[in-house]
Design a protein around this motif. Structure first.
Motif, short mmCIF file in Angstrom:
data_model
loop_
_atom_site.label_atom_id
_atom_site.label_comp_id
_atom_site.label_asym_id
_atom_site.label_seq_id
_atom_site.Cartn_x
_atom_site.Cartn_y
_atom_site.Cartn_z
N ILE A 1 6.23 5.78 -28.15
CA ILE A 1 6.01 6.14 -29.55
C ILE A 1 5.70 4.13 -30.24
O ILE A 1 4.78 3.91 -31.25
N LEU A 2 5.91 3.36 -30.03
CA LEU A 2 5.37 1.93 -30.61
C LEU A 2 3.69 1.93 -30.17
O LEU A 2 3.11 1.60 -31.28
N ASN A 3 3.42 2.10 -28.96
CA ASN A 3 1.81 1.76 -29.06
C ASN A 3 0.99 3.01 -30.16
O ASN A 3 0.11 2.49 -30.91
N LEU A 4 1.13 4.47 -30.10
CA LEU A 4 1.33 5.27 -30.93
C LEU A 4 1.28 4.69 -32.60
O LEU A 4 0.55 4.37 -33.51
N SER B 1 9.16 17.43 -28.69
CA SER B 1 10.20 17.34 -30.02
C SER B 1 10.14 16.27 -30.08
O SER B 1 10.02 15.51 -31.49
N MET B 2 11.43 15.35 -30.18
CA MET B 2 11.92 14.47 -30.18
C MET B 2 11.35 13.65 -30.23
O MET B 2 11.50 12.98 -31.29
N VAL B 3 10.99 13.28 -29.30
CA VAL B 3 9.85 12.23 -28.92
C VAL B 3 8.27 12.25 -30.60
O VAL B 3 8.49 11.55 -31.20
N LEU B 4 8.34 12.98 -31.20
CA LEU B 4 7.21 13.64 -32.14
C LEU B 4 7.83 13.28 -32.69
O LEU B 4 7.61 12.46 -34.53
N ALA C 1 9.39 7.04 -38.01
CA ALA C 1 8.60 6.01 -38.46
C ALA C 1 7.16 5.66 -38.92
O ALA C 1 7.03 4.88 -39.44
N LEU C 2 6.18 6.94 -38.79
CA LEU C 2 5.00 6.36 -39.53
C LEU C 2 5.17 6.89 -41.17
O LEU C 2 4.99 6.70 -41.63
N GLY D 1 12.46 6.39 -38.60
CA GLY D 1 13.01 5.15 -39.62
C GLY D 1 13.29 3.72 -39.05
O GLY D 1 13.09 2.48 -39.49
N MET D 2 14.71 3.57 -38.54
CA MET D 2 15.42 2.51 -38.21
C MET D 2 14.38 1.78 -37.11
O MET D 2 13.76 -0.14 -36.89
N LEU D 3 12.90 2.49 -36.24
CA LEU D 3 12.38 1.36 -35.52
C LEU D 3 11.20 0.97 -35.91
O LEU D 3 10.27 -0.04 -35.97
#
Length: 281
Positions: A93-96, A133-136, A142-143, A259-261
């Motif tokens: 997630i962080l890399n994306l 699903s949850m990861v996306l 985050a985006l 959003g928190m990330l």
């Protein structure tokens, strides 16, 4: 394989027989009246998947190039299929996020269409995108900060993208299974189909309540619910509405986490701001 293609896939097991009876008892012979054999169904499933892969490849190859300085180690769609997104969710997630937040500044529509399309495709071909699903949803949270709610800063656009991707992808899987899924599920998931019928008998007179139960219960995998309910006489309207309602809590939690990330990645760990995001005063 030749036998399977022509519809003679071996002796019928008791579980398959019970599942076949359950389909007929719900009037599913109308829904699956194309008369496809197991081999033909598998061929069509593979053909639809190849078409989806080609669509993704064409979209990526014609899109503006990614900023290489920020996108050297991002996960690819094939990495998702291999399970990297589920095995290494935080790093992925962080890399994306680092890559796509830069890309999104100049290519908003390509970013949005690409993420949403990938989400829908992985939901349609559920077994190959299980767990994504949850990861996306976290990545979407985050985006995107557009249309943010004033107090919690929760993005309504991110919520719309996550919920619509989940529901439309599930609906696509339901429709595909309606036409080509009968023999595949009878052959590879006959015991689950029989169990589905047993649970359905407990909800006689309330198909919508049963559909809602399936959506919030961990009894069956999400992809299996998408595929199987098309074959047991479940109205599409019930499936769609129950999916829309049941996904709301999980989508809200995942997108808020994203959003928190984003806040942590942009400004560091600020517990005061995070508590305000949660609605505290």
């Amino acid at each position: 394989l030749v036998q399977a293609f022509h519809g003679t896939s071996g002796p019928e097991t008791p579980a398959r027989a019970r599942a076949r009876v359950c389909l007929a008892s719900r009037g599913a012979e109308v829904a699956v009246g194309m008369g496809l054999s197991l081999g033909q169904s598998l061929f069509l499933y593979a053909a639809f998947m190849a078409l989806a892969i080609f669509g993704v490849y064409y979209f990526v190859s014609t899109a503006p190039p990614l900023p290489l300085s920020h996108c050297a180690d991002i996960v690819t769609p094939m990495d998702v299929v291999r399970g990297r997104l589920v095995r290494e969710p935080q790093k992925s997630i962080l890399n994306l996020w680092n890559c796509l937040r830069e890309y999104k500044k100049d290519n908003w529509w390509h970013t949005t269409a690409g993420i949403w399309g990938i989400y829908v495709i992985f939901k349609i071909f559920g077994p190959f995108g299980a767990g994504t699903s949850m990861v996306l949803s976290v990545l979407i949270g985050a985006l995107y900060d557009e249309w943010a709610e004033p107090n919690t800063k929760y993005s309504l656009l991110a919520h719309l993208m996550g919920v619509s991707g989940e529901v439309c992808g599930g609906a696509g899987g339901w429709i595909m299974s309606y036409f080509i899924g009968r023999q595949i599920l009878l052959h590879y998931a006959s015991e689950k189909m029989a169990k589905l019928k047993e649970e359905m008998d407990k909800f006689q007179g309330s198909l919508f309540r049963y559909m809602l139960f399936l959506r919030i219960s961990p009894l069956f995998p999400n992809w299996f619910v998408n595929y199987s309910t098309a074959l047991i006489g479940m109205p599409f309207s019930y499936f769609f509405l129950a999916s829309l309602l049941a996904i709301q809590p999980a989508a809200t939690m995942s997108i808020a986490m994203g959003g928190m990330l984003r806040d942590v990645g942009e400004e560091g760990l600020d517990l005061v701001k995070m508590s305000k995001r949660g609605g505290a005063r």
